[in-house]
Design a protein around this motif. Sequence first.
Motif, PDB file in Angstrom:
ATOM      1  N   PRO A   2       0.765  -1.189   0.001  1.00 38.03           N
ATOM      2  CA  PRO A   2      -0.090  -0.132  -0.090  1.00 38.03           C
ATOM      3  C   PRO A   2       1.021   1.229   0.006  1.00 38.03           C
ATOM      4  O   PRO A   2       2.126   1.242   0.125  1.00 38.03           O
ATOM      5  CB  PRO A   2      -0.771  -0.040   1.366  1.00 38.03           C
ATOM      6  CG  PRO A   2      -0.075  -1.013   2.028  1.00 38.03           C
ATOM      7  CD  PRO A   2       0.733  -1.932   1.222  1.00 38.03           C
ATOM      8  N   ASN A   3       0.313   2.411  -0.440  1.00 44.32           N
ATOM      9  CA  ASN A   3       1.119   3.592  -0.535  1.00 44.32           C
ATOM     10  C   ASN A   3       1.450   3.971   0.916  1.00 44.32           C
ATOM     11  O   ASN A   3       0.680   3.582   1.908  1.00 44.32           O
ATOM     12  CB  ASN A   3       0.153   4.648  -1.172  1.00 44.32           C
ATOM     13  CG  ASN A   3      -0.021   4.410  -2.680  1.00 44.32           C
ATOM     14  OD1 ASN A   3       0.893   3.763  -3.297  1.00 44.32           O
ATOM     15  ND2 ASN A   3      -0.967   4.774  -3.282  1.00 44.32           N
ATOM     16  N   ARG A 186      -2.497   0.249   6.865  1.00 44.90           N
ATOM     17  CA  ARG A 186      -1.400  -0.898   6.711  1.00 44.90           C
ATOM     18  C   ARG A 186      -2.049  -2.184   6.318  1.00 44.90           C
ATOM     19  O   ARG A 186      -1.336  -3.179   5.781  1.00 44.90           O
ATOM     20  CB  ARG A 186      -0.566  -0.974   8.141  1.00 44.90           C
ATOM     21  CG  ARG A 186       0.343   0.259   8.480  1.00 44.90           C
ATOM     22  CD  ARG A 186       1.195  -0.079   9.495  1.00 44.90           C
ATOM     23  NE  ARG A 186       0.594  -0.023  10.602  1.00 44.90           N
ATOM     24  CZ  ARG A 186       0.284   0.898  11.513  1.00 44.90           C
ATOM     25  NH1 ARG A 186       0.652   2.079  11.046  1.00 44.90           N
ATOM     26  NH2 ARG A 186      -0.362   0.846  12.657  1.00 44.90           N
ATOM     27  N   LEU A 187      -3.331  -2.574   6.935  1.00 45.95           N
ATOM     28  CA  LEU A 187      -4.074  -3.819   6.559  1.00 45.95           C
ATOM     29  C   LEU A 187      -4.504  -3.712   5.227  1.00 45.95           C
ATOM     30  O   LEU A 187      -4.933  -4.771   4.835  1.00 45.95           O
ATOM     31  CB  LEU A 187      -5.054  -4.090   7.672  1.00 45.95           C
ATOM     32  CG  LEU A 187      -4.275  -4.188   9.173  1.00 45.95           C
ATOM     33  CD1 LEU A 187      -5.587  -4.625  10.118  1.00 45.95           C
ATOM     34  CD2 LEU A 187      -3.492  -5.657   9.290  1.00 45.95           C
TER      35      LEU A 187
END
Length: 266
Positions: A2-3, A186-187
């Motif tokens: 992820p960004n 983050r997930l």
Amino acid sequence: MPNRWKPSPALRATFAIHAGAAVGCLLAPAIWPWALGALVINHAVITVAGLLPRSTLLGPNLTRLPPASVALREVAITIDDGPDPDVTPQVLDILDAAGARATFFCIGWRARENPALCRDIVARGHQVENHGDSHSKAFAFFGPRRMRADIAAGQATLAGITGQPPRYFRATAGLRNPFLDPVLHRLGIRLAAWTRRPYDTRCGDPDTVLARLTRDLAPGDILLLHDGHAARTADGQPVILAVLPRLLAVLREKELNPVTLNQAIS
């Protein structure tokens, strides 16, 4: 991957206020009452934002379907706190009879007790999403480590049972704190709230619950109901079972199409 997480404007302002207060007190200790006052006001704003389930001050929050879905006259029925072995199968039968699709925000520990029911939800064309592992009433007071562990446990449970990793998370009662947005980032999952909430865990009157869901009902609305922890009607029936057939009839009358969140967003 992820960004990188980007804090919301409100959180960026919070960081700036804390840094400014610290630097200001170092350079001019006499201003500490003003610095303290600024921190108190800031914390009050952030706390209130966490108590408002539809707020976007703490980060992105899905409260309505996107414009393309609105153009198709779609709405999303979302059902929380299950799976319940007594109520959820009846909810599924009602949805099947109407040809409607819904999104079920399931609790991790309940899913582990009823894995076949979770798989049945998906097999019948609906969507299972993450409502946390413990559904703790203290969720909004969790620190980042405990919050991440709870959400990740629910994510792993539901993905393992259904074969489909959840894309959305809904906090207990919609209450949260500033730690949630970076944890969800983050997930790799998104926060989802609702447009209309009938308080059907407290109110057992079907007429009142239905009125709260359908007053000014419009395309793009996200409706909240509960199969777990549902309030009971005067005759002891879970209120969702009394309301859902009537709600689906209203949707037909208004030519609104009930879809899952995935159908609406994709």
